[in-house]
Design a protein around this motif. Structure first.
Motif, mmCIF file in Angstrom:
data_model
loop_
_atom_site.group_PDB
_atom_site.id
_atom_site.type_symbol
_atom_site.label_atom_id
_atom_site.label_comp_id
_atom_site.label_asym_id
_atom_site.label_seq_id
_atom_site.Cartn_x
_atom_site.Cartn_y
_atom_site.Cartn_z
ATOM 1 N N SER A 324 8.638 4.912 133.322
ATOM 2 C CA SER A 324 7.337 4.358 133.706
ATOM 3 C C SER A 324 6.202 5.150 133.070
ATOM 4 C CB SER A 324 7.189 4.333 135.229
ATOM 5 O OG SER A 324 7.269 5.628 135.775
ATOM 6 N N ALA A 325 6.380 6.471 132.933
ATOM 7 C CA ALA A 325 5.370 7.278 132.247
ATOM 8 C C ALA A 325 5.290 6.878 130.780
ATOM 9 C CB ALA A 325 5.715 8.762 132.369
ATOM 10 N N ALA A 326 6.437 6.664 130.132
ATOM 11 C CA ALA A 326 6.441 6.260 128.724
ATOM 12 C C ALA A 326 5.747 4.912 128.552
ATOM 13 C CB ALA A 326 7.870 6.200 128.207
ATOM 14 N N CYS A 327 6.055 3.948 129.412
ATOM 15 C CA CYS A 327 5.415 2.625 129.318
ATOM 16 C C CYS A 327 3.896 2.732 129.478
ATOM 17 C CB CYS A 327 5.991 1.686 130.381
ATOM 18 S SG CYS A 327 7.690 1.156 130.067
ATOM 19 N N THR A 328 3.457 3.571 130.411
ATOM 20 C CA THR A 328 2.012 3.735 130.648
ATOM 21 C C THR A 328 1.316 4.285 129.411
ATOM 22 O OG1 THR A 328 2.405 4.107 133.002
ATOM 23 C CG2 THR A 328 0.309 4.888 132.108
ATOM 24 N N PHE A 329 1.910 5.287 128.772
ATOM 25 C CA PHE A 329 1.266 5.883 127.601
ATOM 26 C C PHE A 329 1.347 4.979 126.370
ATOM 27 C CE2 PHE A 329 1.161 9.522 130.297
ATOM 28 C CZ PHE A 329 0.024 10.202 129.892
ATOM 29 N N ILE A 330 2.326 4.109 126.320
ATOM 30 C CA ILE A 330 2.352 3.095 125.253
ATOM 31 C C ILE A 330 1.123 2.199 125.388
ATOM 32 C CG2 ILE A 330 3.553 0.981 124.522
ATOM 33 C CD1 ILE A 330 6.195 2.559 125.078
ATOM 34 N N VAL A 331 0.819 1.784 126.626
ATOM 35 C CA VAL A 331 -0.377 0.962 126.858
ATOM 36 C C VAL A 331 -1.631 1.734 126.452
ATOM 37 C CG1 VAL A 331 -1.756 -0.244 128.604
ATOM 38 C CG2 VAL A 331 0.751 -0.336 128.701
ATOM 39 N N LYS A 332 -1.684 3.011 126.791
ATOM 40 C CA LYS A 332 -2.847 3.849 126.463
ATOM 41 C C LYS A 332 -3.073 3.914 124.949
ATOM 42 C CE LYS A 332 -4.309 8.741 126.654
ATOM 43 N NZ LYS A 332 -4.471 8.933 125.198
ATOM 44 N N TYR A 333 -2.019 4.263 124.203
ATOM 45 C CA TYR A 333 -2.196 4.452 122.765
ATOM 46 C C TYR A 333 -2.411 3.129 122.029
ATOM 47 C CZ TYR A 333 -1.203 9.427 123.037
ATOM 48 O OH TYR A 333 -1.273 10.768 123.318
ATOM 49 N N LEU A 334 -1.788 2.046 122.484
ATOM 50 C CA LEU A 334 -2.029 0.752 121.825
ATOM 51 C C LEU A 334 -3.458 0.278 122.074
ATOM 52 C CD1 LEU A 334 1.304 -1.242 122.384
ATOM 53 C CD2 LEU A 334 0.546 0.021 120.373
ATOM 54 N N ALA A 335 -4.049 0.667 123.212
ATOM 55 C CA ALA A 335 -5.455 0.329 123.456
ATOM 56 C C ALA A 335 -6.370 1.118 122.528
ATOM 57 C CB ALA A 335 -5.822 0.614 124.911
ATOM 58 N N GLU A 336 -6.007 2.371 122.256
ATOM 59 C CA GLU A 336 -6.861 3.248 121.445
ATOM 60 C C GLU A 336 -6.708 3.009 119.940
ATOM 61 O OE1 GLU A 336 -6.629 6.984 124.639
ATOM 62 O OE2 GLU A 336 -5.530 7.071 122.753
ATOM 63 N N LEU A 337 -5.585 2.428 119.540
ATOM 64 C CA LEU A 337 -5.261 2.321 118.113
ATOM 65 C C LEU A 337 -4.971 0.865 117.744
ATOM 66 C CD1 LEU A 337 -2.853 5.382 118.202
ATOM 67 C CD2 LEU A 337 -5.160 5.380 117.193
ATOM 68 N N PRO A 338 -6.009 0.072 117.478
ATOM 69 C CA PRO A 338 -5.809 -1.362 117.201
ATOM 70 C C PRO A 338 -4.886 -1.630 116.011
ATOM 71 C CG PRO A 338 -8.139 -0.869 117.551
ATOM 72 C CD PRO A 338 -7.435 0.442 117.486
ATOM 73 N N HIS A 339 -4.927 -0.770 114.989
ATOM 74 C CA HIS A 339 -4.077 -1.023 113.818
ATOM 75 C C HIS A 339 -2.601 -0.857 114.175
ATOM 76 C CE1 HIS A 339 -4.615 3.328 113.877
ATOM 77 N NE2 HIS A 339 -3.610 3.468 113.025
ATOM 78 N N ILE A 340 -2.294 0.060 115.120
ATOM 79 C CA ILE A 340 -0.909 0.220 115.582
ATOM 80 C C ILE A 340 -0.520 -0.992 116.428
ATOM 81 C CG2 ILE A 340 0.670 1.643 116.936
ATOM 82 C CD1 ILE A 340 -0.211 3.084 114.446
ATOM 83 N N TYR A 341 -1.433 -1.410 117.310
ATOM 84 C CA TYR A 341 -1.176 -2.594 118.137
ATOM 85 C C TYR A 341 -0.858 -3.793 117.255
ATOM 86 C CZ TYR A 341 -1.881 -6.670 121.066
ATOM 87 O OH TYR A 341 -1.694 -7.873 121.703
ATOM 88 N N ASN A 342 -1.628 -3.984 116.194
ATOM 89 C CA ASN A 342 -1.433 -5.166 115.331
ATOM 90 C C ASN A 342 -0.044 -5.202 114.722
ATOM 91 O OD1 ASN A 342 -4.012 -6.101 115.850
ATOM 92 N ND2 ASN A 342 -4.918 -5.120 114.031
ATOM 93 N N GLU A 343 0.470 -4.047 114.329
ATOM 94 C CA GLU A 343 1.809 -4.004 113.731
ATOM 95 C C GLU A 343 2.884 -4.289 114.779
ATOM 96 O OE1 GLU A 343 2.639 -3.691 110.454
ATOM 97 O OE2 GLU A 343 0.479 -3.972 110.227
ATOM 98 N N VAL A 344 2.689 -3.755 115.991
ATOM 99 C CA VAL A 344 3.642 -4.043 117.072
ATOM 100 C C VAL A 344 3.601 -5.529 117.414
ATOM 101 C CG1 VAL A 344 4.181 -3.636 119.518
ATOM 102 C CG2 VAL A 344 3.551 -1.707 118.040
#
Length: 508
Positions: A324-344
């Motif tokens: 659950s901690a890993a899932c939460t931080f995935i949401v955090k970093y994908l919010a902060e890094l749009p270019h990473i989100y786009n590739e995912v």
């Protein structure tokens, strides 16, 4: 003879004066009280000296690592914990590496003399010498929260569990669970995320991973039944590595009460499952609970119900908290890094478009999520759910030129490599390409530990995280509502306010 009291003056001259009047303070009495005070101060001073001497003597010996033992009982535990509370758990490690110019140093943690091993060489040494020179160790507080019904230590019970789990948690066995994971993820997002403008991510992520653990370990999937378990489990998680003061209202006391409550609930589930197995309403292979009820030891004996409840309790804790901690931080970093989100998003939508309406994810789909998993790994490098773990020296040995005495506790830290520029250039930079090709050097990326004690649920965690990412990004974009939200580590990393986000659903 009048019956009236004699004047004081008469009493003074009376032959009974010594019996009728309080004695005068003599010059001896102030000296007596002063002597008592000096005796008390001396006793306290000598006691403190003995305590300090015993504390220091347990950290003295030939050729020990450099370091500071701190105060008796407390040691350096407060400094160790407080750097995590402030969001920089690696500071405790790196400050001492710098101070002592050494990748191994002595300290005192949780009331025990300890050596902290840092870097890839320390990880390799510990993981390679499991059950030879070192063995697992937990604070006594863990045994109080998880008391074994067999009166054996959590260490012994963990060994038994490790023999039992692989057949359930290996990739081949987990393949049949992917569809179940996808179904629960869809229900989770429908109930907790859809038609909401804003959500708080951390409690939702815990709900998802806990729901999965309940379904796959004990076949409980009714949301109301799962919710009945959820709050007590949160109390256990927050109290397990707290100051072990068993007084009403303390986190430790609440954890013990919650543990007892869940054990009773599990007892009822176990009794019903035994009936269902006997009547053919449950199958021997449907989950870990069925397997435990049917398994026998070397003497052909089945585990008793309380023992099974203990083991399931530990599994449910381990099976959802770190993920659950890993899932939460995935949401955090994908919010902060749009270019990473786009590739995912691109990777996950290719998979989504290949599916027929209503078709669930399968093993082949998971294998296609290579970039998404690299992102998850980079998240766990920067915010490792497992910060580190303790071992105990089984015998005297030498490491890095220093003597480690038998009985000392040894701590290894994921951050000592994850946040080090020696192993990960620009360690604060988010870069999923670190995991392409052969990936990081051995013993440097250790979010699941390593060696014989590597987390047996590693592959299970990979599946639940990727299924979460798939269902999340194909539904939403999002933005953080607190841009500079503080991160605390206690004992796992988590956003201080739970990571509130504003959701932006994708248009159909």
């Amino acid at each position: 003879n009048t019956g009236l009291p004699l004047p004081i003056k008469s009493l003074k001259n009376s032959p009974f004066a010594t019996h009728l009047l309080p004695p005068k303070l003599t010059t001896m009495e102030p000296n007596f009280y002063l002597s008592l005070l000096l005796l008390f101060v001396s006793f306290v001073s000598i006691s403190l000296f003995v305590v300090f001497y015993k504390h220091r003597s347990s950290f003295s010996g030939p050729n020990l690592p450099p370091g500071d033992a701190g105060l008796p009982y407390v040691g350096e535990s407060l400094q160790f914990l407080s750097t995590g509370w402030k969001g920089h758990p690696e500071k405790f490690i790196f400050d001492r590496i710098s101070k002592y110019s050494s990748h191994v140093f002595k300290t005192s943690l949780l009331g025990e003399p300890a050596a902290v091993f840092c870097g890839a060489a320390g990880n390799r040494f510990l993981f390679s010498n499991e059950n030879k020179l070192v063995q697992a160790w937990w604070p006594n507080s863990v045994n109080k929260v998880f008391p074994s019904s067999l009166q054996t230590s959590s260490k012994e019970e963990a060994k038994k569990m490790r023999k039992m789990l692989p057949q359930f948690l290996k990739p081949e066995a987990l393949q049949r669970y992917i569809g179940i994971m996808d179904t629960i993820a869809q229900r989770h997002f429908d109930m907790g995320w859809e038609n909401k403008d804003e959500v708080v991510v951390f409690p939702l992520a815990k709900r998802y991973t806990f729901w999965l653990a309940c379904r796959l370990f004990i076949s409980v999937e009714d949301p109301n039944h799962v919710a009945r378990f959820a709050d007590p489990f949160n109390l256990i998680a927050s109290g397990i590595i707290s100051i072990p003061i068993d007084l009403p209202g303390t986190p430790f006391n609440r954890a013990i009460k919650a543990s007892n409550f869940i054990r009773k609930e599990l007892g009822a589930i176990i009794k019903q499952r035994k009936i269902d197995l006997a009547e053919g309403k449950a199958t021997p292979t449907q989950d870990i609970l069925s397997h435990m009820l049917l398994a026998t030891d070397e003497d052909g004996k089945h585990m008793n119900e309380l023992d099974i409840a203990d083991k399931i309790l530990g599994l449910l804790i381990g099976g959802h908290d770190t993920a659950s901690a890993a899932c939460t931080f995935i949401v955090k970093y994908l919010a902060e890094l749009p270019h990473i989100y786009n590739e995912v998003y691109k990777e996950q939508m290719e998979i989504a478009k290949s599916k027929a309406p209503g078709e669930l994810l399968n093993w082949d789909d998971i294998q296609k999520m290579k970039y998404s998993w690299n992102v998850a790994c980079e998240v766990m490098r920067l915010a490792p759910p497992l910060q580190g773990a303790f071992r105990e020296a089984m015998t005297d040995f030498i490491f890095n030129g220093f003597s480690i005495p038998k009985g000392w506790k040894i701590y290894w830290s994921a951050n000592s490599t994850h946040k080090s520029a020696d192993y990960f250039p620009q360690p604060e930079k988010f870069d999923p390409t670190r995991f392409e090709g052969s990936g990081p050097a051995p013993y440097t990326f250790v979010p699941f530990g390593g060696g014989p004690r590597m987390c047996p649920g590693k592959e299970y965690a990979r599946l639940e995280i990727l299924v979460f990412m798939h269902n999340l990004v194909k539904r939403f974009r999002w933005e953080k509502l607190i841009p500079d939200e503080k991160i605390v580590v206690d004992p796992m990393p988590m956003p201080a306010k739970g990571l509130p986000v504003r959701l932006h659903p994708h248009k159909a």
